[in-house]
Design an enzyme around this catalytic site. Structure first.
Site, PDB file in Angstrom:
ATOM      1  N   ASP A 326       0.843  -1.190   0.000  1.00  0.00           N
ATOM      2  CA  ASP A 326       0.000   0.000   0.000  1.00  0.00           C
ATOM      3  C   ASP A 326       0.879   1.240   0.000  1.00  0.00           C
ATOM      4  OD1 ASP A 326      -2.500  -1.346   0.184  1.00  0.00           O
ATOM      5  OD2 ASP A 326      -2.097  -1.735   2.294  1.00  0.00           O
ATOM      6  N   ASP A 589      -4.819  -3.669   5.319  1.00  0.00           N
ATOM      7  CA  ASP A 589      -5.233  -3.290   6.668  1.00  0.00           C
ATOM      8  C   ASP A 589      -6.738  -3.372   6.891  1.00  0.00           C
ATOM      9  OD1 ASP A 589      -6.142  -1.114   5.228  1.00  0.00           O
ATOM     10  OD2 ASP A 589      -4.546   0.217   5.897  1.00  0.00           O
ATOM     11  N   ASP A 593      -9.490  -6.372   2.605  1.00  0.00           N
ATOM     12  CA  ASP A 593      -8.172  -6.851   2.187  1.00  0.00           C
ATOM     13  C   ASP A 593      -7.939  -8.310   2.567  1.00  0.00           C
ATOM     14  OD1 ASP A 593      -7.474  -4.382   1.152  1.00  0.00           O
ATOM     15  OD2 ASP A 593      -6.536  -3.688   3.007  1.00  0.00           O
TER      16      ASP A 593
END
Length: 844
Positions: A326, A589, A593
């Site tokens: 990310d 997170d 996901d």
């Protein structure tokens, strides 16, 4: 209900209407009375369990059998010595296993779930085990429910109760009275939530009614506790090899006993020689290596803020070839600040202390109204801080929020309807293209151009709109409202200073870094350039939606940035990369996901901002949310796997000369050299060497300049095993020659002492040669544990040669100095031969 429960209920009644929770003192009292909110942990192994398991190992059974055999031979000293060695080796096992268990317990403590409770009117984060009956717990999206509780306040709470019911569809929860009777899990529109279930949407306050074994999960805890995860390929392959070697050793030992007994008629001595041969072949160290290395390695990683939830991930880290990370919070500091506003075709930079014009204050106010007031999202926190810094009267009267439309996969925007009773309006913020699509067409062109300009500067851009003059009933689809575009807000999240070096280290290691973000492509590209990622084509979420796995795998080749990615599309990215043979680590997170984290070869969750769902789906958790910590874990995984491989090769090589010297002399009619006491002596060197010395071995200088190892490469494949056996045979040939030479010129006991000294020195030489790639590199690399083991082995050897009671036990006589020099020369010749063949040999 007993008197204590009635007292607790009366105390609960005093706190229900306020939802300010228990006092800290009352919570401590209930924890002491009811016990921790946890199920019995069947994974913990006490010292008595460790000793019991060790006592059933074949090596210890052989030792006890040998000790008993010495009694009818009239040799009580040998029997006592072996029994003493049994105690000593059990002590060593207890130390090694205890150290491993302590490391595992430290990992369990770090990974223990937490809960947010209201006590004394304040919110506290406590270990889930400390939650007590009557506590008011705060539940938000992504949390695991810590105990059975009744919902007293809720905002759109959905819970996944599949753990208890098997039904995968989340169920809605409503608020109820704390006195509501408990019901069975499952079914929508009920006020109860249950321990172990997951909050997938919304938030709530709930009052705990049952904890630990008294919860619904506790009633089935025995079945859950009995479940054991399957072993990894590494464990399976190694155990298979160990079993084959044990069967082979047993078969050869039986043949040796029959041969010696038939030849000499002394069946007890023949049986002792057979036991010694079995002990020499038995690879008892392999299970130790498989246990110690991953556990201690994971413990070391935890000290560096990387939590390993599943030890099998250690095996995979060394072969990881793609890191999907990310942007926000991982590559950047996750420290958002409002930098620029855009309204009516003009941009305005934020200046500290400078008041905003009324239109810009309205833009900022609506952006805050489209945010959750208690959210820890850095963007929403930055908007609230910017509004507070203006110290101005909001553009709208406070009112109250009456309807919320959260972010969805198809609509990356937050829309909230506010009302003061007379006037209602909708505040919306989200991706510029999404918000602009809700507004009149004549407002879109300038907004798109402005958003692209700010994104190219590396800013995170959101559009803000409002719909005025609305009235209930509120629509199910907020897109049916009529919005007016107020403008854009742009925020900056600076790149972490250590990211470029970490990315460069990955590139040197042959590991590809792929940024996966929901940001605008221009914003993502700007951050990627700062991070040092390859300046290449960008794949966007809409692109991925149009591609199947095969075409997406082709499209991702050479790509460094995936932008405007929806959480659900992370799974497609992982599967496409794996389709081309990549070993993928994926960070995440959020609740959405979890599928990608589970599908990835190594799922990596964020410790600070991650949800419980993400952390439990992942193998690793970055406690500090930093990308360099992930690179550190990659380095550690390579080091652990490399040292495991060295240790197993050493064990395989070290057993060859011991086996040959236990088998060859009886076959050639020479005096037997190795009896059980000698094998025990050697095990006192091999056991700590294979576990402690190699686990402590520093990494090789080029560790992060090698490409990732193939995922199907075994820690001890046939090529490596063959190389180890050839090294052991080279040592065995030299040792056999040394023993034969000594027997021709010395008394038997001096010849045996000379050959045994050479065997110990060759064993230390094998240990030294397997530590690093090259003898000189091993000599230059400091390893205090290796030095201690070598010193201890030489000290014990000296005692066995010159201390009469021990020399008599081993049937030795002190050899002349020149013959000890021959023993040393044998070890040196072995090392020189290994060094000469290392460059061209297999499995080097």
């Amino acid at each position: 209900m007993n008197e204590n429960d009635a007292t607790l209920d009366r105390r609960d009644a005093a706190t229900r209407h306020r939802h300010d929770g228990l006092s800290a003192a009352e919570a401590a009292h209930r924890l002491a009375a009811d016990g921790p909110n946890a199920l019995p942990d069947r994974t913990r192994r006490g010292w008595h369990v460790i000793l019991g398991d060790a006592a059933r190992e074949p090596m210890f059974l052989l030792l006890v059998g040998a000790a008993l055999l010495y009694l009818p031979l009239g040799e009580p000293r040998e029997s006592a010595f072996l029994l003493l060695m049994v105690v000593l080796m059990l002590g060593m096992t207890l130390y090694q296993e205890g150290r491993t268990e302590r490391a595992l317990q430290a990992l369990r403590d770090l990974s223990a779930p937490t809960a947010t409770v209201v006590r004394d009117g304040r919110r506290w984060q406590v270990p889930a085990a400390d939650v007590v009956r009557g506590d008011v717990v705060v539940l938000t999206e992504g949390d695991r429910v810590p105990a059975d509780a009744v919902v007293v306040e809720t905002s759109g709470l959905l819970a996944d109760e599949s753990l208890l019911t098997g039904e995968s569809v989340p169920v809605a929860k409503r608020a109820g009275l704390p006195t509501a009777p408990p019901v069975q899990p499952g079914g929508a529109d009920l006020p109860w939530v249950f321990a172990g279930t997951l909050v997938v949407q919304g938030d709530a306050l709930a009052q705990v009614a049952a904890t630990g074994a008294r919860s619904e999960l506790g009633r089935i805890g025995a079945a859950l506790g009995a479940i054991r995860p399957p072993s990894g390929r590494l464990q399976h392959d190694t155990h298979t090899l160990a079993r084959r070697m044990a069967v082979l050793g047993l078969a050869v030992s039986v043949l040796l006993v029959l041969l010696l007994g038939w030849r000499s008629g002394d069946w007890l001595q023949a049986l002792l020689a057979g036991v010694a041969l079995s002990m020499s072949v038995l690879p008892a160290e392999f299970p130790v290596i498989l246990t110690v290395f991953p556990a201690i390695g994971a413990w070391r990683l935890a000290r560096d803020r990387v939590l390993t939830r599943r030890l099998a991930a250690i095996e995979v880290l060394g072969s990881t070839s793609v890191l999907c990370v990310d942007k926000t919070g991982t590559l950047t500091e996750n420290r958002m600040a409002l930098r620029r506003l855009w309204h009516a075709g003009a941009g305005h930079d934020m200046v500290a202390g400078a008041p905003l014009a009324p239109a810009l204050r309205e833009l900022l106010d609506v952006a805050v109204r489209a945010s959750r007031p208690q959210s820890h999202d850095p963007i929403e926190e930055a908007l609230r801080q910017a509004q507070a810094a203006q110290a101005a009267v909001p553009a709208h009267e406070p009112g109250h929020m009456v309807r919320e439309y959260g972010l969805t996969a198809n609509r990356p925007a937050m829309i909230r309807i506010w009302s003061d009773g007379d006037v209602s309006f909708a505040a919306a913020k989200g991706a510029p293209e999404t918000i602009a699509a809700l507004c009149p067409e004549n407002q879109r062109t300038l907004a798109h151009a402005a958003a692209a300009d700010m994104a190219r500067a590396g800013l995170r851009v959101l559009a803000v709109a409002e719909a005025r003059g609305i009235a209930p009933p509120w629509p199910d689809d907020p897109a049916t409202l009529h919005y007016n575009l107020l403008g854009l807000v742009a925020l900056a999240d600076p790149l972490r200073a250590d990211i470029p070096d970490a990315v460069a280290e990955c590139r040197r290691a042959g590991v590809r870094v792929l940024m996966v973000t929901g940001d605008h492509p221009e914003t993502a590209a700007a951050i990627a350039r700062q991070a040092g990622l390859a300046d290449s084509a960008i794949v966007t979420g809409p692109d991925i939606a149009r591609l199947d796995t095969e075409r997406l795998a082709t499209r991702l080749e050479g790509v460094s940035v995936c932008a405007r990615i929806l959480p659900g599309q992370k799974l497609a990215i992982v599967q496409a990369l794996q389709h081309r043979g990549a070993v993928v680590a994926m960070t995440g997170d959020g609740v959405n996901d979890a599928p990608a984290l589970r599908a990835a070869d190594v799922g990596v969750a964020m410790g600070r901002r991650g949800t419980d769902v993400a952390r439990e789906a992942a193998e690793l958790t970055l406690l500090d949310d930093r990308f360099p910590s992930l690179v550190l874990a990659l380095r550690a995984g390579r080091r652990i796997f490399s040292n495991m491989r060295k240790s197993m090769r050493y064990v395989a090589a070290a057993h060859v000369p011991i086996t040959v010297l236990a088998l060859l002399p009886p076959l050639l009619g020479w005096p037997v050299l190795l009896y059980p006491p000698h094998i025990v002596f050697l095990e006192l060197v091999i056991d700590p060497a294979c576990s402690l010395a190699f686990e402590n071995e520093p990494e090789e200088p080029d560790l992060m300049r090698r490409p990732p190892r193939p995922p199907d490469e075994s820690v001890l494949d046939r090529r490596a095993l063959l190389a180890a056996l050839l090294r052991g045979l080279w040592a065995a040939a030299l040792l056999a020659a040394c023993y034969g030479w000594a027997l021709a010129r010395l008394p038997v006991r001096q010849a045996a002492a000379t050959a045994f000294a050479a065997l110990i020195l060759c064993n230390l030489g094998l240990l030294l040669s397997h530590r690093q790639r090259g003898l000189l590199a091993a000599l230059r690399t400091v390893n205090a544990v290796f030095v201690a083991i070598a010193a201890g082995a030489l000290g014990l050897l000296a005692a066995a040669l010159w201390w009469p009671p021990l020399a008599e036990l081993f049937r030795f006589a002190p050899p002349p100095g020149r013959w000890l020099a021959l023993a040393l020369l044998t070890a040196v010749a072995m090392l020189l031969g290994l060094q000469a063949t290392r460059a061209a040999g297999p499995g080097r």
